[in-house]
Scaffold this motif. Sequence first.
Motif, PDB file in Angstrom:
ATOM      1  N   LYS A   1       0.848  -1.195   0.000  1.00 26.04           N
ATOM      2  CA  LYS A   1       0.000   0.000   0.000  1.00 26.04           C
ATOM      3  C   LYS A   1       0.881   1.242   0.000  1.00 26.04           C
ATOM      4  CE  LYS A   1      -3.288   2.547   2.900  1.00 26.04           C
ATOM      5  NZ  LYS A   1      -4.002   2.559   4.199  1.00 26.04           N
ATOM      6  N   LEU A   2       0.724   2.055  -1.069  1.00 30.13           N
ATOM      7  CA  LEU A   2       1.434   3.325  -1.178  1.00 30.13           C
ATOM      8  C   LEU A   2       0.465   4.455  -0.879  1.00 30.13           C
ATOM      9  CD1 LEU A   2       3.566   2.731  -4.370  1.00 30.13           C
ATOM     10  CD2 LEU A   2       4.477   3.612  -2.226  1.00 30.13           C
ATOM     11  N   THR A   3       0.879   5.353  -0.025  1.00 29.76           N
ATOM     12  CA  THR A   3       0.034   6.494   0.323  1.00 29.76           C
ATOM     13  C   THR A   3       0.782   7.787   0.029  1.00 29.76           C
ATOM     14  OG1 THR A   3      -0.988   5.217   2.101  1.00 29.76           O
ATOM     15  CG2 THR A   3      -1.305   7.605   2.141  1.00 29.76           C
ATOM     16  N   CYS A   4       0.203   8.616  -0.815  1.00 30.80           N
ATOM     17  CA  CYS A   4       0.770   9.938  -1.064  1.00 30.80           C
ATOM     18  C   CYS A   4       0.555  10.780   0.194  1.00 30.80           C
ATOM     19  CB  CYS A   4       0.091  10.581  -2.274  1.00 30.80           C
ATOM     20  SG  CYS A   4       0.581  12.291  -2.554  1.00 30.80           S
ATOM     21  N   VAL A   5       1.634  11.216   0.807  1.00 28.69           N
ATOM     22  CA  VAL A   5       1.537  11.905   2.102  1.00 28.69           C
ATOM     23  C   VAL A   5       0.736  13.197   2.000  1.00 28.69           C
ATOM     24  CG1 VAL A   5       2.870  13.030   3.928  1.00 28.69           C
ATOM     25  CG2 VAL A   5       3.670  10.852   2.956  1.00 28.69           C
ATOM     26  N   GLU A   6       0.921  13.942   0.913  1.00 27.58           N
ATOM     27  CA  GLU A   6       0.244  15.237   0.790  1.00 27.58           C
ATOM     28  C   GLU A   6      -1.229  15.090   0.467  1.00 27.58           C
ATOM     29  OE1 GLU A   6       2.189  18.628  -1.129  1.00 27.58           O
ATOM     30  OE2 GLU A   6       3.930  17.320  -1.453  1.00 27.58           O
ATOM     31  N   SER A   7      -1.558  14.236  -0.494  1.00 33.52           N
ATOM     32  CA  SER A   7      -2.958  14.131  -0.920  1.00 33.52           C
ATOM     33  C   SER A   7      -3.740  13.108  -0.114  1.00 33.52           C
ATOM     34  CB  SER A   7      -3.029  13.759  -2.403  1.00 33.52           C
ATOM     35  OG  SER A   7      -2.560  12.427  -2.603  1.00 33.52           O
TER      36      SER A   7
ATOM     37  N   VAL B   1      -4.235   6.707  -2.216  1.00 36.33           N
ATOM     38  CA  VAL B   1      -3.519   5.434  -2.032  1.00 36.33           C
ATOM     39  C   VAL B   1      -3.461   4.647  -3.345  1.00 36.33           C
ATOM     40  CG1 VAL B   1      -4.199   5.290   0.395  1.00 36.33           C
ATOM     41  CG2 VAL B   1      -5.606   4.189  -1.366  1.00 36.33           C
ATOM     42  N   ARG B   2      -2.523   3.739  -3.390  1.00 42.18           N
ATOM     43  CA  ARG B   2      -2.473   2.770  -4.489  1.00 42.18           C
ATOM     44  C   ARG B   2      -2.112   1.419  -3.895  1.00 42.18           C
ATOM     45  NH1 ARG B   2       0.414   5.070  -8.343  1.00 42.18           N
ATOM     46  NH2 ARG B   2      -1.338   5.317  -9.782  1.00 42.18           N
ATOM     47  N   TYR B   3      -2.882   0.375  -4.261  1.00 39.26           N
ATOM     48  CA  TYR B   3      -2.624  -0.990  -3.805  1.00 39.26           C
ATOM     49  C   TYR B   3      -2.057  -1.814  -4.964  1.00 39.26           C
ATOM     50  CZ  TYR B   3      -5.269  -0.147   0.503  1.00 39.26           C
ATOM     51  OH  TYR B   3      -5.698   0.320   1.713  1.00 39.26           O
ATOM     52  N   SER B   4      -1.055  -2.611  -4.680  1.00 32.95           N
ATOM     53  CA  SER B   4      -0.505  -3.532  -5.677  1.00 32.95           C
ATOM     54  C   SER B   4      -0.199  -4.863  -4.991  1.00 32.95           C
ATOM     55  CB  SER B   4       0.747  -2.962  -6.330  1.00 32.95           C
ATOM     56  OG  SER B   4       1.749  -2.728  -5.357  1.00 32.95           O
ATOM     57  N   THR B   5      -0.141  -5.915  -5.773  1.00 40.00           N
ATOM     58  CA  THR B   5       0.067  -7.255  -5.226  1.00 40.00           C
ATOM     59  C   THR B   5       1.247  -7.917  -5.917  1.00 40.00           C
ATOM     60  OG1 THR B   5      -2.294  -7.499  -4.795  1.00 40.00           O
ATOM     61  CG2 THR B   5      -0.981  -9.520  -4.838  1.00 40.00           C
ATOM     62  N   ARG B   6       2.076  -8.598  -5.133  1.00 40.47           N
ATOM     63  CA  ARG B   6       3.186  -9.379  -5.679  1.00 40.47           C
ATOM     64  C   ARG B   6       3.193 -10.749  -5.018  1.00 40.47           C
ATOM     65  NH1 ARG B   6       7.472  -8.282  -1.659  1.00 40.47           N
ATOM     66  NH2 ARG B   6       6.828  -6.448  -0.423  1.00 40.47           N
TER      67      ARG B   6
ATOM     68  N   ILE C   1       6.352  12.877  -1.475  1.00 43.18           N
ATOM     69  CA  ILE C   1       6.797  11.818  -0.560  1.00 43.18           C
ATOM     70  C   ILE C   1       5.626  10.873  -0.317  1.00 43.18           C
ATOM     71  CG2 ILE C   1       7.639  11.302   1.769  1.00 43.18           C
ATOM     72  CD1 ILE C   1       8.992  14.014   1.786  1.00 43.18           C
ATOM     73  N   ALA C   2       5.937   9.584  -0.245  1.00 47.07           N
ATOM     74  CA  ALA C   2       4.888   8.597   0.015  1.00 47.07           C
ATOM     75  C   ALA C   2       5.320   7.693   1.161  1.00 47.07           C
ATOM     76  CB  ALA C   2       4.608   7.780  -1.235  1.00 47.07           C
ATOM     77  N   SER C   3       4.346   7.043   1.731  1.00 45.95           N
ATOM     78  CA  SER C   3       4.627   6.002   2.717  1.00 45.95           C
ATOM     79  C   SER C   3       4.243   4.661   2.106  1.00 45.95           C
ATOM     80  CB  SER C   3       3.840   6.243   4.008  1.00 45.95           C
ATOM     81  OG  SER C   3       2.440   6.168   3.763  1.00 45.95           O
TER      82      SER C   3
ATOM     83  N   LEU D   1      -0.918  -9.186  10.459  1.00 50.75           N
ATOM     84  CA  LEU D   1      -0.292  -8.654   9.248  1.00 50.75           C
ATOM     85  C   LEU D   1      -1.134  -8.904   8.001  1.00 50.75           C
ATOM     86  CD1 LEU D   1       3.430  -9.747   9.864  1.00 50.75           C
ATOM     87  CD2 LEU D   1       2.483  -7.434  10.057  1.00 50.75           C
ATOM     88  N   ARG D   2      -2.372  -9.342   8.180  1.00 50.46           N
ATOM     89  CA  ARG D   2      -3.210  -9.646   7.022  1.00 50.46           C
ATOM     90  C   ARG D   2      -3.673  -8.360   6.346  1.00 50.46           C
ATOM     91  NH1 ARG D   2      -5.894 -13.919   4.868  1.00 50.46           N
ATOM     92  NH2 ARG D   2      -5.499 -15.331   6.634  1.00 50.46           N
ATOM     93  N   ALA D   3      -3.617  -8.378   5.012  1.00 45.68           N
ATOM     94  CA  ALA D   3      -4.030  -7.219   4.215  1.00 45.68           C
ATOM     95  C   ALA D   3      -5.543  -7.054   4.268  1.00 45.68           C
ATOM     96  CB  ALA D   3      -3.579  -7.404   2.770  1.00 45.68           C
TER      97      ALA D   3
END
Length: 830
Positions: A469-475, A478-483, A557-559, A604-606
Amino acid sequence: MSARVDDDALAVCVRAAERGRIARVRDDQTVFKDECAFSFDSPLSAHGVYVNAETLFGYSRKYVALDAARTGCEVYVRVKTTRTLKPTSEGEAKDETPTTLGFGVDGGFASESDKYDVDTTYALVIAPDFDDVSRALPLEGLPETLREACEKIAQKQGFHDTEETKSWQEIREVSRYALELAQEDNGKKIPSDPSKWRCEETGESGNLWVNLSDGHIGSGRRHFDGSGGNGSALRHYEAMKAQGKHYPLVVKLGTISANGADVYSYSPDEDDMVEDPYLAVHLRHWGINMLSMEKTEKSMAELQIELNKGFEFDKITEAGSQLESAYGPRLVGLKNMGNTCYLNSVMQVLKQVPAVCDRYFDKYEIFQSAPEDPVTDFPTQMSKLVNALVSDEYASPEAENAAVAVCPRMFKQLVGKGHPEFSTGRQQDAVEYFQHLLDVMTRAERAASSRVSAGPPTAAQFTFEIEDKLTCVESGNVRYSTRKDNILSLGIPLDKATNKASVAAFKERELKRQKKEEEDVEEIVRPEVPFSACLEVFGSTETVEDFYSTALKRKSIASKVARMKTMPNFLAVQLRRYYVGDDWTPKKLDVLVDVPKTISLEHLRARGLQPGEVELPEDQDGAAMETSSTPAPARVEPDMAIVSALMSMGFSENGSKRAALATNNASTEVSMEWVFAHMEDADFNEPLPDPSELPSVSAPSAVNPESVMMLTSMGFGEDAAEAALKACAGNLERAADWLFSHADDLQSAIAQVNGATNDVGTDVDSTTLDGAGEYELFGIISHMGGNTNCGHYVAHVEIDGKWYIFNDRKVALSRQPPTDLGYLYVFRRR
């Protein structure tokens, strides 16, 4: 004097010759006469091995009838060996402590052949009649083709009897700089008295290396050979290089004797132990006569062998404990073929996975449907090995020293074929081998789907999905991706040690002892890090700099946070104990991480997209999203030659693959520069992400036209051939295997390759299983040694409520499994 073949047998032999399939044995052809293709029976077994005169594959008596039915062959050559222990005269007892890393060589580990007198006989056998008493070879009256075949079978070396049995011997290449080595005439002479040797920089007297070009004596590198040192010999080489003088070869003074010495090359293109065929001449230039020298220090090989005297070895092998030997089904040891403890340990754990046994144990139909060449058939060799480990056929109180041993030589060769590392006799990383084996197994199960049990591939038992899970700190978008992955790789946070104060106090005391040159020794106080802290690091939030936010249309910046999207039936957890130090040499964290017998990952489950969360919009301008400090992997396979070269320098396989991809497979030198710049990245040793979630990077798409032609000649279309070569990094053999294994869904597979939707690096199967994230520990693979390219692996496995230690051939009840020193932990769902 040879006898004549009897009339009944002669009639069968004539019929076999008229069939026209009797083998004409070429000089380069292997005769598989020293091991059954379907079991581990050998010529030393009670009935020996029966070699098919047409195919040259050997079978135990149990499987001759099956092979005769499969191939139609009626004529076999029985190979039977007996051995007797060589007598030892009084006074012949000698120190058997090895001084050379090798089997069957002077100073090396004694091989079994050194201990016994061996007698082998050959006889003609007509299937299914096993009466060979009167048909000992040579026989007169045989058809010419059969007579020649029998002679060749008796004369040629078998599969085991090749140089492979000595493959563990440490191989040192001749240095390319030895022939024209520059040597200064500076009048310097080195005293022959070792007590007068001193490091020219520090005055130290141990672990000294003399530079063969200018006679400089310097200290070796600490941790490099297990002894102390400050690296002044290397610094001198670098200083001379800065002055335009290339003086790469150094010799460890204390190892010089009439038999040779340890020679090292600092040149970056070698950077390893080497041979100097002109060593005597080069040393004489500095006043050293090798013939008059005696070794005063341990060689590099001896230092490596002495790994077994440390804390790690004693604890992992449970040295000092009275261990009770164990025998029976699932308690069968594996012979170490030199450096195959990594394979042995992985298989002792894998055999406890029900899906493995369901698919490969006691499956007679796999042998019935095997191709004429069963040695290159994965289902056959996997079934053969699993049968041996799970049944009691090779389990006996004499197993540790038995003439007949489970020695997975055919399995090793097949699984490692074409791989730059696993095809060698060198020590390997057990975690990387585990992943490679699952890849090979998946491809084989696809290709042989009609011969093995239906259902998800075996690798699916370990495969899981990770949600990033990527979160744009300013806005706040979010964006979710799976691997996908099959190893949960965890870092070890030393700052989370529960005994930091004790460790610091110990280091302070140790420093004072060194300054005062005190000889008293205190037991090392090692950091103790809770396993929960390792899981916290995995689930912690990471800051991503230079993140391109599609919401802001600019960098921000993202988390980033990772969670487990699915929980596999079996969870393999790697503790990353190994790393590359400041001097670019591989090192190991000396730390204890006590892994509990039961764990839960449910925290830790998504959870996926949550109410109120807004997804980052797709980038309409095509700007690249930068998700980490690591350059986005290209949608191409890493060049395994580059990967192998980097791994030989001590870098991890995942990091080496990242370097190759990040530099578009430019060259080893360019990739190495990338490694030096990025080795501190948090994800350097992480498995490669799914490229379907990353932007494309332009990469060469051309494939070798000759390879394409070879594949099209097999009946495949040009588009299929090119896709296969792309998917397999240009490796022709793997590409052919890829085509056959995807025969049922070839067009889909081609589209997947061209669309770059395959996983890069690890061929993790698309099938994933999910369930409760509650697990119990049943397998531990531990490693002893400074890095995974040397040392020794041992497995501890829980079977029917009891823990056992599997140390190659030795199997015993475990009193204290090393839950705090493991490298790979394997859990099953509770």
